[in-house]
Write a protein that holds these residues in place. Structure first.
Motif, PDB file in Angstrom:
ATOM      1  N   LEU A 143      29.484  16.536 -42.282  1.00  0.00           N
ATOM      2  CA  LEU A 143      29.374  15.085 -42.459  1.00  0.00           C
ATOM      3  C   LEU A 143      28.036  14.600 -43.001  1.00  0.00           C
ATOM      4  O   LEU A 143      27.709  13.432 -42.836  1.00  0.00           O
ATOM      5  CB  LEU A 143      29.656  14.350 -41.134  1.00  0.00           C
ATOM      6  CG  LEU A 143      31.047  14.444 -40.570  1.00  0.00           C
ATOM      7  CD1 LEU A 143      31.091  13.762 -39.203  1.00  0.00           C
ATOM      8  CD2 LEU A 143      32.062  13.816 -41.498  1.00  0.00           C
ATOM      9  N   LEU A 144      27.258  15.456 -43.619  1.00  0.00           N
ATOM     10  CA  LEU A 144      25.959  14.995 -44.130  1.00  0.00           C
ATOM     11  C   LEU A 144      26.194  13.974 -45.236  1.00  0.00           C
ATOM     12  O   LEU A 144      26.847  14.255 -46.241  1.00  0.00           O
ATOM     13  CB  LEU A 144      25.127  16.155 -44.660  1.00  0.00           C
ATOM     14  CG  LEU A 144      23.775  15.773 -45.260  1.00  0.00           C
ATOM     15  CD1 LEU A 144      22.899  15.053 -44.236  1.00  0.00           C
ATOM     16  CD2 LEU A 144      23.065  17.001 -45.797  1.00  0.00           C
ATOM     17  N   GLN A 170      18.427   9.441 -51.508  1.00  0.00           N
ATOM     18  CA  GLN A 170      18.559  10.848 -51.882  1.00  0.00           C
ATOM     19  C   GLN A 170      17.382  11.262 -52.755  1.00  0.00           C
ATOM     20  O   GLN A 170      16.795  10.445 -53.445  1.00  0.00           O
ATOM     21  CB  GLN A 170      19.880  11.078 -52.618  1.00  0.00           C
ATOM     22  CG  GLN A 170      21.080  10.877 -51.717  1.00  0.00           C
ATOM     23  CD  GLN A 170      22.406  10.995 -52.445  1.00  0.00           C
ATOM     24  OE1 GLN A 170      22.481  11.432 -53.588  1.00  0.00           O
ATOM     25  NE2 GLN A 170      23.476  10.581 -51.775  1.00  0.00           N
ATOM     26  N   GLY A 171      17.025  12.539 -52.689  1.00  0.00           N
ATOM     27  CA  GLY A 171      15.920  13.063 -53.484  1.00  0.00           C
ATOM     28  C   GLY A 171      14.548  12.732 -52.922  1.00  0.00           C
ATOM     29  O   GLY A 171      13.543  12.877 -53.599  1.00  0.00           O
ATOM     30  N   LYS A 172      14.493  12.307 -51.660  1.00  0.00           N
ATOM     31  CA  LYS A 172      13.222  11.928 -51.038  1.00  0.00           C
ATOM     32  C   LYS A 172      12.845  12.852 -49.878  1.00  0.00           C
ATOM     33  O   LYS A 172      11.986  12.533 -49.075  1.00  0.00           O
ATOM     34  CB  LYS A 172      13.299  10.488 -50.539  1.00  0.00           C
ATOM     35  CG  LYS A 172      13.543   9.478 -51.658  1.00  0.00           C
ATOM     36  CD  LYS A 172      13.607   8.060 -51.141  1.00  0.00           C
ATOM     37  CE  LYS A 172      13.948   7.061 -52.212  1.00  0.00           C
ATOM     38  NZ  LYS A 172      13.070   6.994 -53.336  1.00  0.00           N
ATOM     39  N   GLY A 173      13.541  13.999 -49.774  1.00  0.00           N
ATOM     40  CA  GLY A 173      13.213  14.964 -48.726  1.00  0.00           C
ATOM     41  C   GLY A 173      13.940  14.744 -47.404  1.00  0.00           C
ATOM     42  O   GLY A 173      13.744  15.510 -46.457  1.00  0.00           O
ATOM     43  N   ILE A 174      14.789  13.733 -47.329  1.00  0.00           N
ATOM     44  CA  ILE A 174      15.507  13.451 -46.084  1.00  0.00           C
ATOM     45  C   ILE A 174      16.478  14.583 -45.765  1.00  0.00           C
ATOM     46  O   ILE A 174      16.542  15.059 -44.631  1.00  0.00           O
ATOM     47  CB  ILE A 174      16.232  12.092 -46.163  1.00  0.00           C
ATOM     48  CG1 ILE A 174      15.207  10.966 -46.298  1.00  0.00           C
ATOM     49  CG2 ILE A 174      17.121  11.876 -44.933  1.00  0.00           C
ATOM     50  CD1 ILE A 174      15.799   9.620 -46.657  1.00  0.00           C
ATOM     51  N   PHE A 231      18.076  19.341 -42.548  1.00  0.00           N
ATOM     52  CA  PHE A 231      18.353  20.772 -42.442  1.00  0.00           C
ATOM     53  C   PHE A 231      17.393  21.454 -41.470  1.00  0.00           C
ATOM     54  O   PHE A 231      17.817  22.257 -40.643  1.00  0.00           O
ATOM     55  CB  PHE A 231      18.275  21.452 -43.814  1.00  0.00           C
ATOM     56  CG  PHE A 231      19.606  21.676 -44.439  1.00  0.00           C
ATOM     57  CD1 PHE A 231      20.279  22.873 -44.273  1.00  0.00           C
ATOM     58  CD2 PHE A 231      20.209  20.680 -45.174  1.00  0.00           C
ATOM     59  CE1 PHE A 231      21.521  23.073 -44.838  1.00  0.00           C
ATOM     60  CE2 PHE A 231      21.444  20.865 -45.752  1.00  0.00           C
ATOM     61  CZ  PHE A 231      22.115  22.065 -45.585  1.00  0.00           C
ATOM     62  N   LYS A 232      16.123  21.139 -41.558  1.00  0.00           N
ATOM     63  CA  LYS A 232      15.134  21.740 -40.654  1.00  0.00           C
ATOM     64  C   LYS A 232      15.462  21.378 -39.207  1.00  0.00           C
ATOM     65  O   LYS A 232      15.426  22.238 -38.316  1.00  0.00           O
ATOM     66  CB  LYS A 232      13.729  21.251 -41.037  1.00  0.00           C
ATOM     67  CG  LYS A 232      12.629  21.699 -40.106  1.00  0.00           C
ATOM     68  CD  LYS A 232      12.338  23.178 -40.270  1.00  0.00           C
ATOM     69  CE  LYS A 232      11.131  23.573 -39.448  1.00  0.00           C
ATOM     70  NZ  LYS A 232      11.390  24.579 -38.449  1.00  0.00           N
ATOM     71  N   MET A 278      21.814  21.071 -53.451  1.00  0.00           N
ATOM     72  CA  MET A 278      20.966  20.956 -52.268  1.00  0.00           C
ATOM     73  C   MET A 278      21.260  22.067 -51.265  1.00  0.00           C
ATOM     74  O   MET A 278      20.339  22.679 -50.723  1.00  0.00           O
ATOM     75  CB  MET A 278      21.152  19.602 -51.593  1.00  0.00           C
ATOM     76  CG  MET A 278      20.223  19.436 -50.410  1.00  0.00           C
ATOM     77  SD  MET A 278      20.639  17.965 -49.503  1.00  0.00           S
ATOM     78  CE  MET A 278      20.282  18.547 -47.877  1.00  0.00           C
ATOM     79  N   TYR A 279      22.530  22.343 -51.024  1.00  0.00           N
ATOM     80  CA  TYR A 279      22.896  23.356 -50.039  1.00  0.00           C
ATOM     81  C   TYR A 279      22.378  24.739 -50.449  1.00  0.00           C
ATOM     82  O   TYR A 279      21.933  25.516 -49.611  1.00  0.00           O
ATOM     83  CB  TYR A 279      24.403  23.378 -49.829  1.00  0.00           C
ATOM     84  CG  TYR A 279      24.941  22.082 -49.248  1.00  0.00           C
ATOM     85  CD1 TYR A 279      24.151  21.249 -48.463  1.00  0.00           C
ATOM     86  CD2 TYR A 279      26.235  21.677 -49.500  1.00  0.00           C
ATOM     87  CE1 TYR A 279      24.638  20.062 -47.950  1.00  0.00           C
ATOM     88  CE2 TYR A 279      26.742  20.485 -48.980  1.00  0.00           C
ATOM     89  CZ  TYR A 279      25.930  19.684 -48.206  1.00  0.00           C
ATOM     90  OH  TYR A 279      26.412  18.507 -47.687  1.00  0.00           O
ATOM     91  N   GLU A 280      22.410  25.020 -51.739  1.00  0.00           N
ATOM     92  CA  GLU A 280      21.873  26.294 -52.221  1.00  0.00           C
ATOM     93  C   GLU A 280      20.354  26.304 -52.126  1.00  0.00           C
ATOM     94  O   GLU A 280      19.759  27.315 -51.744  1.00  0.00           O
ATOM     95  CB  GLU A 280      22.376  26.566 -53.633  1.00  0.00           C
ATOM     96  CG  GLU A 280      23.861  26.887 -53.624  1.00  0.00           C
ATOM     97  CD  GLU A 280      24.518  26.929 -54.991  1.00  0.00           C
ATOM     98  OE1 GLU A 280      23.802  27.011 -56.014  1.00  0.00           O
ATOM     99  OE2 GLU A 280      25.769  26.876 -55.038  1.00  0.00           O
ATOM    100  N   LYS A 281      19.712  25.190 -52.441  1.00  0.00           N
ATOM    101  CA  LYS A 281      18.253  25.074 -52.319  1.00  0.00           C
ATOM    102  C   LYS A 281      17.803  25.324 -50.876  1.00  0.00           C
ATOM    103  O   LYS A 281      16.753  25.911 -50.638  1.00  0.00           O
ATOM    104  CB  LYS A 281      17.813  23.678 -52.769  1.00  0.00           C
ATOM    105  CG  LYS A 281      16.343  23.404 -52.583  1.00  0.00           C
ATOM    106  CD  LYS A 281      16.019  21.966 -52.974  1.00  0.00           C
ATOM    107  CE  LYS A 281      14.703  21.559 -52.380  1.00  0.00           C
ATOM    108  NZ  LYS A 281      14.476  20.128 -52.452  1.00  0.00           N
TER     109      LYS A 281
END
Length: 156
Positions: A74-75, A82-86, A91-92, A120-123
């Protein structure tokens, strides 16, 4: 706050009514949330300066795959955030929580046609473990990613 209270908070917030393709069918989304969120799933909202900008969940698998105990699901983050490190921060957070549970692997799945999410998921260290065959209803076709926390920690 219970999952039901949190879910009701989603319903009150305009973010819940948005999705990847814009406006979503509220009844369909409501039923999906009811099926996905139970007492074995942790559901979170992402807040920035007291504004809900996203949500995510993890816990007992909704899309059971092999013998995985945990699914991250559900992310969703509003486009303007988006693209701001959120996503990386989420993930962390999830990795740390899952590691605290004594579990070293989890998986997630997303729509096969959601290419931005896949990047993103691959990154974030995800390895593709399964891709569903195409279906007439594209919203059902999933791609599955595995996260092995031992390997991710070694690579950092």
């Amino acid at each position: 706050m219970s999952n039901i209270e949190l879910w009701k908070k989603f319903l009150e917030n305009p973010i819940f009514h948005q999705g990847e393709e814009g406006e979503q069918d509220l009844e369909k989304q409501t039923e999906k949330f009811k099926r996905m969120v139970d007492s074995e799933t942790q559901l979170y909202v992402i807040e920035i300066e007291k504004e809900i900008v996203g949500y995510f969940a993890f816990g007992k698998p909704y899309h059971q795959y092999e013998d995985y105990q945990i699914e991250f699901s559900l992310l969703y983050i509003l486009k303007e955030y988006q693209g701001k490190g959120i996503g990386s921060s989420v993930f962390k957070f999830v990795e740390d929580k899952i590691e605290e549970m004594g579990i070293d692997k989890f998986y997630l799945c997303c729509n096969k046609y959601n290419y931005n999410a896949q990047k993103m998921y691959e990154k974030m260290g995800g390895k593709i473990i399964k891709i569903d065959e195409d279906d007439s209803e594209k919203d059902r076709v999933q791609i599955y990613y595995e996260y092995d926390l031992r390997k991710i920690k070694k690579s950092k």
